[in-house]
Every structure is written in C-alpha cells, then in structure tokens.
Design a protein around this motif. Structure first.
Motif, PDB file in Angstrom:
ATOM      1  N   ALA A 173       0.812  -1.215   0.000  1.00 39.24           N
ATOM      2  CA  ALA A 173       0.000   0.000   0.000  1.00 39.24           C
ATOM      3  C   ALA A 173       0.847   1.267   0.000  1.00 39.24           C
ATOM      4  N   PHE A 174       2.063   1.201   0.558  1.00 37.67           N
ATOM      5  CA  PHE A 174       2.840   2.423   0.788  1.00 37.67           C
ATOM      6  C   PHE A 174       4.219   2.425   0.149  1.00 37.67           C
ATOM      7  N   ARG A 175       4.531   1.428  -0.643  1.00 34.98           N
ATOM      8  CA  ARG A 175       5.849   1.393  -1.273  1.00 34.98           C
ATOM      9  C   ARG A 175       6.086   2.682  -2.067  1.00 34.98           C
ATOM     10  N   ASN A 176       7.230   3.332  -1.765  1.00 34.97           N
ATOM     11  CA  ASN A 176       7.644   4.575  -2.436  1.00 34.97           C
ATOM     12  C   ASN A 176       6.716   5.760  -2.162  1.00 34.97           C
ATOM     13  N   GLU A 177       5.928   5.676  -1.090  1.00 36.70           N
ATOM     14  CA  GLU A 177       5.105   6.807  -0.652  1.00 36.70           C
ATOM     15  C   GLU A 177       5.936   7.643   0.330  1.00 36.70           C
ATOM     16  N   PRO A 178       6.415   8.823  -0.082  1.00 38.01           N
ATOM     17  CA  PRO A 178       7.350   9.569   0.769  1.00 38.01           C
ATOM     18  C   PRO A 178       6.732  10.091   2.062  1.00 38.01           C
ATOM     19  N   ARG A 179       5.409  10.137   2.145  1.00 40.59           N
ATOM     20  CA  ARG A 179       4.761  10.637   3.364  1.00 40.59           C
ATOM     21  C   ARG A 179       4.612   9.553   4.431  1.00 40.59           C
ATOM     22  N   VAL A 180       5.008   8.321   4.095  1.00 44.85           N
ATOM     23  CA  VAL A 180       4.862   7.208   5.028  1.00 44.85           C
ATOM     24  C   VAL A 180       6.202   6.525   5.222  1.00 44.85           C
ATOM     25  N   LEU A 181       6.598   6.352   6.473  1.00 45.87           N
ATOM     26  CA  LEU A 181       7.751   5.521   6.836  1.00 45.87           C
ATOM     27  C   LEU A 181       7.217   4.275   7.521  1.00 45.87           C
ATOM     28  N   MET A 182       7.588   3.108   7.007  1.00 45.75           N
ATOM     29  CA  MET A 182       7.202   1.849   7.637  1.00 45.75           C
ATOM     30  C   MET A 182       8.433   1.180   8.225  1.00 45.75           C
ATOM     31  N   CYS A 183       8.362   0.864   9.510  1.00 44.82           N
ATOM     32  CA  CYS A 183       9.436   0.152  10.207  1.00 44.82           C
ATOM     33  C   CYS A 183       8.888  -1.182  10.707  1.00 44.82           C
ATOM     34  N   SER A 184       9.585  -2.250  10.386  1.00 47.86           N
ATOM     35  CA  SER A 184       9.123  -3.560  10.837  1.00 47.86           C
ATOM     36  C   SER A 184      10.307  -4.482  11.062  1.00 47.86           C
ATOM     37  N   PHE A 185      10.085  -5.473  11.913  1.00 44.04           N
ATOM     38  CA  PHE A 185      10.943  -6.654  11.943  1.00 44.04           C
ATOM     39  C   PHE A 185      10.018  -7.848  11.762  1.00 44.04           C
ATOM     40  N   PHE A 186      10.575  -8.962  11.332  1.00 41.78           N
ATOM     41  CA  PHE A 186       9.765 -10.148  11.110  1.00 41.78           C
ATOM     42  C   PHE A 186      10.686 -11.352  11.011  1.00 41.78           C
ATOM     43  N   GLN A 187      10.156 -12.502  11.384  1.00 46.20           N
ATOM     44  CA  GLN A 187      10.905 -13.744  11.240  1.00 46.20           C
ATOM     45  C   GLN A 187      11.102 -14.038   9.758  1.00 46.20           C
ATOM     46  N   HIS A 188      12.325 -14.455   9.407  1.00 53.77           N
ATOM     47  CA  HIS A 188      12.639 -14.748   8.008  1.00 53.77           C
ATOM     48  C   HIS A 188      13.678 -15.862   7.933  1.00 53.77           C
ATOM     49  N   PRO A 189      13.507 -16.816   7.009  1.00 52.99           N
ATOM     50  CA  PRO A 189      12.403 -16.972   6.055  1.00 52.99           C
ATOM     51  C   PRO A 189      11.144 -17.505   6.734  1.00 52.99           C
ATOM     52  N   PHE A 190      10.008 -16.951   6.351  1.00 53.30           N
ATOM     53  CA  PHE A 190       8.745 -17.285   7.002  1.00 53.30           C
ATOM     54  C   PHE A 190       7.627 -16.646   6.200  1.00 53.30           C
ATOM     55  N   TYR A 191       6.421 -17.153   6.365  1.00 54.58           N
ATOM     56  CA  TYR A 191       5.254 -16.578   5.705  1.00 54.58           C
ATOM     57  C   TYR A 191       5.178 -15.073   5.970  1.00 54.58           C
ATOM     58  N   PRO A 192       4.891 -14.265   4.957  1.00 53.43           N
ATOM     59  CA  PRO A 192       4.525 -14.563   3.571  1.00 53.43           C
ATOM     60  C   PRO A 192       5.712 -14.519   2.603  1.00 53.43           C
ATOM     61  N   TYR A 193       6.923 -14.717   3.127  1.00 58.80           N
ATOM     62  CA  TYR A 193       8.129 -14.821   2.298  1.00 58.80           C
ATOM     63  C   TYR A 193       8.327 -13.553   1.463  1.00 58.80           C
ATOM     64  N   SER A 194       8.242 -12.430   2.121  1.00 59.88           N
ATOM     65  CA  SER A 194       8.370 -11.132   1.460  1.00 59.88           C
ATOM     66  C   SER A 194       9.151 -10.193   2.363  1.00 59.88           C
ATOM     67  N   GLY A 195       9.405  -8.995   1.856  1.00 61.06           N
ATOM     68  CA  GLY A 195      10.016  -7.953   2.668  1.00 61.06           C
ATOM     69  C   GLY A 195      11.516  -7.837   2.575  1.00 61.06           C
ATOM     70  N   THR A 196      12.153  -8.675   1.748  1.00 63.23           N
ATOM     71  CA  THR A 196      13.614  -8.636   1.670  1.00 63.23           C
ATOM     72  C   THR A 196      14.142  -8.270   0.288  1.00 63.23           C
ATOM     73  N   ASP A 197      13.297  -8.290  -0.718  1.00 57.50           N
ATOM     74  CA  ASP A 197      13.750  -8.000  -2.080  1.00 57.50           C
ATOM     75  C   ASP A 197      13.176  -6.665  -2.561  1.00 57.50           C
ATOM     76  N   HIS A 198      14.027  -5.876  -3.221  1.00 56.17           N
ATOM     77  CA  HIS A 198      13.598  -4.617  -3.835  1.00 56.17           C
ATOM     78  C   HIS A 198      12.880  -3.730  -2.820  1.00 56.17           C
TER      79      HIS A 198
END
Length: 307
Positions: A173-198
C-alpha cells in the motif's frame, strides 16, 4: 486525556472454522486479562463504526472491494486461500475493523483521546490493495494511515509493525510513498516470504532468524528504527500490533515476552511525544496463544495508559 479502546460485537461472529487459530476467543482472552487486572475501567470504550467505501478504497481497489462483497456467503464458508475464509459475518467484521482504525484516528487527532487501541478482528496487515490473504481482508492500519493523510492533511505518518510475519499488504500500500515511513521486523524466512527484495527507501524492513529474542529486537529498535523515526519526524504513529513473536506462540518461532512489547511501546510513545503530540493508534494483528496474547496486550495497554 484517556486511552481509547475500540471494539464491536461483530468481531466475535467472524470465524473461519473449528480449531482455526484466528478465532473469536482471542478477543475474549484479551477482555479477561483486562478485567482481571482492573484495566478495563480505565479505558474509554467505544464501539467501532463501519468504514465507508471511500475510506476503504483509499487503499483497496474498487474491483477488489466489490469482488469481496460478491464472495460473502449467506451461510457456511467461502474459502479465499488455504488459511483464510469468510463466513456470513466476515465482511461486516472487516468493515468495522477498518472503521475502528479510522474512528480512532479521528478521535486522537481531534484531541478527544491521547491514543487508542483497536481490539479488532479480522487483522489487516497481509491484505494487499487487490488481494485478501493471511487471515486478512481489509488493511486496517493502512486505511487509517491513508485517512490521516487524506482527511486530516498530515504530511508524515509512521507505520510500525512488530508482528512475527512481514506486513506485505501494508508495504504494498505504501511502497515509495514519501509521506509514510514503515518500520518492521519479522521472522525470516517465514510466511509470507516477502520484505527482503527490492525494498523501497521508505521501508525499514528487518528480517530476523527464528529464535531471535527480545535483546535482538531491542537492538533493532535502538539502532535502526529510532534513528529512522527521528529523521522522519512523524506527525502520527500507527502500530500493527501483532503479538505472535511471543515465545509461547506456536505460529512463530521468536522469543519475545510481555516486557519486550511494553518496552517497544514506551519507545514509540517517546517518539510520538517529541514529534506527533503523542498521537498513536494501535491495531491488533496476530497473536494466537491465548494466554500470551492477553498478557501482551495488557502490557501494551498499560504503557499507553501511562501517557
């Protein structure tokens, strides 16, 4: 000012079958812990309204919203993916879950509430603009953050996600939206297998290996999240409050305890006080061990109440 607590009876009617971990008993476990620790009377309890189509469609495509409505069953279950299904009450619950986040945003910005916790289900952070998945239908936090930008004219909002799973829907929803900063941590590799590429520049995604404990998470917050937040200076903070990184939760393999959630909450409150007039809206995401969930939400709320 008080801490708001938004919920709705429809949240107890949505269910996805016997033994599904995302069950109505999750909210009942939270309520039991609030009552047993005499916290329930300190909260400003409010019934969640339904989100409007305009509010939902700031995040989700209109064809997705209409398609989801067409799938809603009159009885039984409609399977969405192997882990996610709808019953006759799901769409109502999802609409009120999104509405809780929007109403909390309005009340906090208006100064009626210091901050707010939305005790909602279904959760939201896996719901992408055009896809339901991972127990999620509408992305509650993303809808609330878009509402803060569009309806209230805020220029910078931060989304913090401490669920054990990556919030792929919020990132979409917010990729490359300059008005939003998203900070997260998550177990990896793990569902949904995202968040590490590009990874986009407005995303601070921190993958952590299984069995990472609270010390590892606190280091991430101290050395990565907080510097990014101080540079960004958010005018409001939204929290995707998933508690399934708890060491007792079988849906993840991380090692957090209640005190870690309380500590993270305190750090975010300090940032919000510095830049955002203390404005925080937190929405329940995961957390499937009923005892650990109740204790963790209690710890989170105690810190919100102390502001």
């Amino acid at each position: 000012m008080p801490t708001g607590y938004y919920t709705h009876p429809a949240f107890l009617l949505h269910e996805m079958g016997h033994f599904h971990p995302e069950c109505p008993e999750r909210l009942q476990a939270i309520e039991d812990h609030l009552i047993s620790h005499a916290i329930d009377g300190l909260l400003d309890r409010r019934e969640a309204p339904a989100a409007t189509a305009e509010q939902i469609e700031r995040v989700h495509r209109p064809d997705y919203v209409s398609g989801l409505a067409s799938l809603s069953p009159a009885a039984g279950y409609q399977q969405i993916d192997p882990d996610t299904s709808m019953n006759a009450h799901t769409l109502t619950a999802a609409t009120h879950a999104a509405g809780a986040a929007v109403a909390a945003t309005d009340a906090v910005i208006a100064g009626e509430l210091e901050n707010a916790f939305c005790c909602v289900r279904p959760p939201g952070h896996h719901a992408e603009p055009g896809r339901a998945m991972g127990f999620c239908f509408y992305n509650n936090v993303a809808i609330a953050a878009r509402h803060a930008l569009a309806a209230h004219g805020l220029e910078r909002v931060a989304v913090i996600d401490f669920d054990v799973h990556h919030g792929n829907g919020t990132e979409a929803a917010f990729r490359n939206e300059p008005r939003v900063l998203m900070c997260s941590f998550f177990q990896h590799p793990f569902y949904p297998y995202s968040g590490t590429d590009h990874v986009a520049p407005n995303m601070s995604n921190i993958p952590l290996p299984a069995y990472s404990n609270g010390l590892a998470v606190r280091e991430v917050v101290d050395t990565i999240w907080l510097p990014r937040l101080h540079d960004f200076k958010p005018e409001m903070i939204f929290i995707s409050a998933g508690f399934d990184a708890h060491r007792e939760d079988d849906l993840g393999q991380m090692g957090l305890v209640e005190q870690d959630y309380a500590w993270m909450t305190a750090q975010l409150i300090a940032v919000a006080r510095t830049y955002a007039r203390g404005r925080i809206v937190s929405c329940l995401e995961g957390g499937y061990n009923l005892s650990a969930l109740g204790r963790s939400v209690l710890a989170h709320l105690k810190v919100l109440l102390e502001t």
